[in-house]
Design a protein around this motif. Structure first.
Motif: not given
Ligand code: NAP
Length: 309
Positions: A243-255, A258-274
């Motif tokens: 359920n990530t439609q609303v985040f499209r264009g705001q945050i990195e999603l895979d093909a 799915y929200v792309i997760r890195k370094n634990g729960s970080e996302t492509s936007v500082n301060g946004v966790f997943v």
């Protein structure tokens, strides 16, 4: 200004709510349209540690919410309309109201995958359903043949549950063996009321003219032969989409969204966790989602603490 807004109240969101509440962050937690998430539509959950006899999915999620609220989480039956993550504070529109927040934890979960047949849409709630626990006991399925589509744990669970009501449960799967975990597969195939139909796809659902499900059109994927199977219900259990439609264009999603997760729960936007199923195409278990919710809460807390120095 909120410290943290948690989007979604499945296992991931409510665990993040518990941990951020205990860290005195006074989290705002948005349920979306399905408070408690998909687990509330499950019958018995047998693999969540701590419940040797199993626990009803709805009961488990109700308890998680109460536990988070006990420490101050504010769980609101509200839906995220849109979100602007381009600058901080982040701005959310929640049921038409503007909400500003320093951080966000996305735990929006996943929804049911559809067969993408036109008649699936036209006959939804008229015999086509995505949830045996919600709909299985309806009169239209009692003592009638029904079809479950899929070969994973969900399909096995749906099929087993439906044997309480239906005369026979046809389990239609596109391969010749189940993908489900061994214990679920063995239990399913041992049930005399469940009849597997292997190597087959549902290519149409009948009958829109009668405004109800009367059968399915099956194609054997090995021979190509098409047959009709009478049934009053079609339970589609072929996996999930995030359920990530609303985040499209705001945050990195895979093909696959799915929200792309890195370094634990970080996302492509500082301060946004997943956390949870919206970022997990691999494990997708209640307990892994809860674990990720805990990790996201700890990462969020440390992020805010570092900023405050
Ligand atoms: P899943 O494991 O991804 O299985 C989806 C099934 O649907 C697969 O058998 C797949 O076929 C089939 N499928 C996918 N797209 C299809 C299509 N377009 N047409 C026909 N068939 C299609 O999904 P799930 O069963 O929902 O399970 C999701 C996760 O939740 C899993 O990790 C599972 O272990 C977990 N879960 C656990 C429990 C439990 O432990 N009690 C219960 C429910 C779910 P292929 O096999 O050919 O790919």
């Amino acid at each position: 200004m909120e410290n943290v807004v948690i989007i979604g109240t499945g296992c991931a969101g409510l665990t993040a709510a518990l941990y951020t509440a205990r860290a005195n962050l006074n989290p705002l937690v948005l349920t979306g349209l399905l408070p408690g998430g998909l687990l509330t539509t499950t019958s018995i959950v047998e693999n969540f540690p701590g419940f040797p006899e199993g626990i009803d999915g709805y009961e488990l999620m109700t308890r998680m919410q109460k536990q988070a609220e006990r420490f101050g989480a504010r769980v609101k039956f509200e839906t995220l309309d849109s979100i602007d993550l381009s600058q901080r504070p982040f701005v959310l529109t929640v049921d038409g109201e503007r909400v500003e927040t320093k951080t966000v934890i996305i735990s929006s979960g996943a929804g049911h995958r559809h067969l993408e047949l036109e008649n699936e849409r036209l006959l939804e709630k008229k015999g086509v359903t995505f949830c045996a626990t919600c709909d299985g006991a309806l009169p239209m399925f009692r003592n009638q043949p029904v079809v479950v589509v899929g070969g994973g744990d969900s399909a096995c669970e749906e099929a087993s549950y439906l044997t309480r009501f239906a005369s026979v449960v046809y389990l239609v799967h596109r391969r010749d063996s189940l993908r489900a975990s061994r214990i679920m597969a063995e239990r399913t195939l041992a049930n005399p009321k469940i009849k597997p139909i292997w190597n087959s796809a549902v290519v149409d659902i009948l009958d829109v003219k009668q405004d109800k499900v009367t059968g399915v059109q099956l194609r054997n994927l090995v021979t190509g032969a098409e047959t009709t199977l009478d049934c009053t219900g079609v339970f589609v259990a072929i996996g999930h989409v995030p359920n990530t439609q609303v985040f499209r264009g705001q945050i990195e999603l895979d093909a696959n969204g799915y929200v792309i997760r890195k370094n634990g729960s970080e996302t492509s936007v500082n301060g946004v966790f997943v956390a949870g199923d919206c970022s997990d195409p691999v494990y997708r278990q209640a307990i892994t989602a809860a674990g990720m919710g805990c990790a996201a809460a700890i990462d969020c807390e440390r992020f805010l603490a570092a900023e405050a120095i």
